[in-house]
Write a protein that holds these residues in place. Sequence first.
Motif, PDB file in Angstrom:
ATOM      1  N   ARG A   1       0.830  -1.210   0.000  1.00 50.40           N
ATOM      2  CA  ARG A   1       0.000   0.000   0.000  1.00 50.40           C
ATOM      3  C   ARG A   1       0.861   1.256   0.000  1.00 50.40           C
ATOM      4  O   ARG A   1       0.540   2.239  -0.699  1.00 50.40           O
ATOM      5  CB  ARG A   1      -0.935  -0.013   1.215  1.00 50.40           C
TER       6      ARG A   1
ATOM      7  N   LEU B   1       2.077   1.830  -3.546  1.00 48.51           N
ATOM      8  CA  LEU B   1       0.992   2.332  -4.391  1.00 48.51           C
ATOM      9  C   LEU B   1       0.663   3.781  -4.054  1.00 48.51           C
ATOM     10  O   LEU B   1       0.423   4.599  -4.960  1.00 48.51           O
ATOM     11  CB  LEU B   1      -0.244   1.448  -4.211  1.00 48.51           C
TER      12      LEU B   1
ATOM     13  N   GLU C   1       0.767   6.939  -6.558  1.00 46.00           N
ATOM     14  CA  GLU C   1      -0.397   7.810  -6.676  1.00 46.00           C
ATOM     15  C   GLU C   1      -0.009   9.273  -6.442  1.00 46.00           C
ATOM     16  O   GLU C   1      -0.468  10.178  -7.158  1.00 46.00           O
ATOM     17  CB  GLU C   1      -1.462   7.370  -5.679  1.00 46.00           C
TER      18      GLU C   1
ATOM     19  N   ASP D   1      -6.458  -3.266  -2.301  1.00 55.06           N
ATOM     20  CA  ASP D   1      -5.392  -2.667  -3.101  1.00 55.06           C
ATOM     21  C   ASP D   1      -5.206  -3.333  -4.454  1.00 55.06           C
ATOM     22  O   ASP D   1      -4.467  -2.813  -5.301  1.00 55.06           O
ATOM     23  CB  ASP D   1      -4.080  -2.709  -2.316  1.00 55.06           C
TER      24      ASP D   1
ATOM     25  N   ARG E   1      -5.975  -1.201  -7.566  1.00 51.93           N
ATOM     26  CA  ARG E   1      -5.162   0.004  -7.705  1.00 51.93           C
ATOM     27  C   ARG E   1      -4.006  -0.191  -8.687  1.00 51.93           C
ATOM     28  O   ARG E   1      -3.516   0.794  -9.251  1.00 51.93           O
ATOM     29  CB  ARG E   1      -4.619   0.435  -6.334  1.00 51.93           C
TER      30      ARG E   1
END
Length: 358
Positions: free
Chosen positions: A151, A154, A158, A183, A186
């Motif tokens: 996470r 990611l 992002e 997740d 994503r």
Amino acid sequence: HAPPYTPEERREGLRFALRMLNGLGITSFQDASVQTESLEAYRALNEKGELTMRVVASLWWERDQGEEQIPGFIEARRRYTRGRVRATTVKIMQDGVMEVQTAAMLEPYKGKPGVRGLTMVEPEALKKYVTRLDQEGVQVHFHAIGDAAIRECLDAVEAARSRNGARDSRHHISHLEIFHPADIPRFRALGVVANFQPLWAYADDYIVKLTLPFLEPERARWLYPIGSLYRSGAVVAFGSDWSVSSANPLEEIETAVTRMGALGDTKEPFIPEERIDLPEALAAFTINAAYVNFQNDKTGSIEPGKLADLIVLDHNLFGIKPEAISDAKVVLTLLGGQPVHGDLSLGDGAQGGVGMSR
């Protein structure tokens, strides 16, 4: 007290590795941890015409340092990117491993109150570093095993996209042992490649003795969810993490398809709903791996106008049982149409081999 390797010893070690990898049908790879001495060895063989691979060199991010490293990465890219070598990627190690509870987790390990593993780069700093690297056109190659580390990576991508806009960055996260299911979508949404090492996706001793005892069943369900990532529409690529484990793609393909040990050490599929089919496994080692390396316009599939980075096997993988995939042998490896393993006189041993490039 061992003396450092000499430049010639490094070059000879590289020659040995190239012969071995070519013999396994490999024509391209991404070296996940490269320092200056290794770059010099790659450059020397490249200049001599001895580099029988297309190589993406991942420059190592020192986690006790910060943005001051980035100019050095840019200079290394300028200096060493030529011929078959591209020093265009930076590897960031974001956590440890499950077996000793250093993989970064969203919730504590079962039976280990308060133990959530280790985050190597503080998440807000990671966002800043990845944004800067992305802005400089550098691909980021993350190591993330735990669901928290995945996470955090990611989130960093992002943040980079929010600041820099959507770019053809092809950032990828490798290892990806355990996910929070929220997740999974994503990866496609952020254009992040899911880079699995499929040889690990079966119930070996590492899983049975050192991982499952520290996870509740509902969390363990999300160990190596390769099928779920494929079904989400993400780009899924495969690698080996050699020399940690086998570099043989056929063993890894068999494990991805069966979720059992490629050497016959397990007989029951591990989380069978995460199995994938043979075309998907082949794509992960060919066109999708080429995509990660920004080579899919030149290699990774057999079509007019592309380089002949091809292999021939002694068996057609589509004509044998999945459990026999790893028994197939590479009889010929071509790099740009030139043999780098075997020769063009295949003899009677070839039986309709399947071409692959990696």
